[in-house]
Motif scaffolding. Structure first.
Motif, short mmCIF file in Angstrom:
data_model
loop_
_atom_site.label_atom_id
_atom_site.label_comp_id
_atom_site.label_asym_id
_atom_site.label_seq_id
_atom_site.Cartn_x
_atom_site.Cartn_y
_atom_site.Cartn_z
N ILE A 166 0.84 -1.20 0.00
CA ILE A 166 0.00 0.00 0.00
C ILE A 166 0.87 1.25 0.00
O ILE A 166 0.61 2.21 -0.73
N LYS A 167 1.94 1.24 0.80
CA LYS A 167 2.85 2.40 0.83
C LYS A 167 3.51 2.60 -0.54
O LYS A 167 3.65 3.73 -1.01
N SER B 161 0.94 3.96 -2.96
CA SER B 161 0.66 5.34 -2.60
C SER B 161 1.76 6.28 -3.06
O SER B 161 1.50 7.35 -3.61
N SER B 162 3.03 5.89 -2.87
CA SER B 162 4.14 6.76 -3.27
C SER B 162 4.20 6.92 -4.78
O SER B 162 4.56 7.99 -5.28
N HIS C 163 1.67 6.98 -6.82
CA HIS C 163 0.51 7.71 -7.34
C HIS C 163 0.19 8.99 -6.58
O HIS C 163 -0.82 9.61 -6.84
N ARG C 164 1.04 9.37 -5.66
CA ARG C 164 0.80 10.57 -4.85
C ARG C 164 0.60 11.78 -5.75
O ARG C 164 1.42 12.10 -6.58
N THR D 118 -3.40 10.46 -8.62
CA THR D 118 -4.48 9.49 -8.64
C THR D 118 -5.70 10.05 -7.94
O THR D 118 -5.60 10.65 -6.88
#
Length: 149
Positions: free
Chosen positions: A23-24, A27-28, A30-31, A34
Motif C-alpha cells: 500500500i505504501k 501510494s508513493s 501515485h501521490r 491518482t
C-alpha cells in the motif's frame, strides 16, 4: 461459526492481514496523480474527458447469473450496462470493466480491445456446498485512435 452466511475462516499467524508495504509503495507511486471516485459512471466519464491522461476502472454491479436483481432503489439494469460499455468504448481514455462472464456480457463486450476471462471461487451462498467457481471477465477499451478501427 459460519452463521449469517459468512464462511468460516482461518487466521494465518505469520502473514499480515493488511499488505502495508504494498500500500505504501502504491501510494508513493501515485501521490498527487491518482483520484479514486465514488460517483455515477456518467459523471466519471465527463470528468475524465476534461483530463489529458486517465485510466478508468469501473466495477459496476455485476450482471445477474440467474435472475434480475437490484442493488439500490433505482437499480442498475441492462440498459445501464450497455450505456457504461458505450461510454467506455467512446472514451479517449483506456477503460477497464469487470463483470460476470454470462451470455449477456459475452455479447456486450464482444467489441473490446482486450478480453480476459478467469474463474473465481464464490464464498457466499445459502448452502456451503453451493459455493462454486464462476467465470468473470475483464474487458479493456484502449481509448483514443484505437476505438476508431
Amino acid at each position: 461459526s459460519g452463521g449469517f452466511n459468512v464462511p468460516v475462516g482461518t487466521i494465518k499467524k505469520n502473514i499480515p492481514s493488511v499488505p502495508i508495504e504494498n500500500i505504501k509503495l502504491l501510494s508513493s507511486r501515485h501521490r498527487g496523480n491518482t483520484k479514486i471516485l465514488c460517483e455515477s459512471y456518467e459523471s466519471v466519464f465527463k470528468r475524465a474527458e476534461l483530463s489529458n491522461d486517465c485510466l478508468i476502472y469501473c466495477d459496476s454491479p455485476y450482471a445477474p447469473l440467474t435472475t434480475e436483481f437490484k442493488y439500490d432503489a433505482k437499480g442498475f439494469n441492462k440498459e445501464d450496462h450497455i450505456k457504461l460499455k458505450e461510454l467506455a468504448k467512446e472514451s479517449k481514455h483506456t477503460t477497464i470493466l469487470s463483470n460476470h462472464w454470462t451470455d449477456f456480457t459475452k455479447e456486450l463486450y464482444n467489441d473490446a480491445d482486450e478480453l480476459y476471462t478467469f474463474e473465481v471461487q464464490r464464498t457466499i451462498s445459502c448452502k456451503g456446498g453451493g459455493r462454486k467457481k464462476v467465470e468473470e471477465v475483464v474487458a479493456v477499451y484502449l481509448g483514443g485512435e484505437t476505438n476508431e478501427n
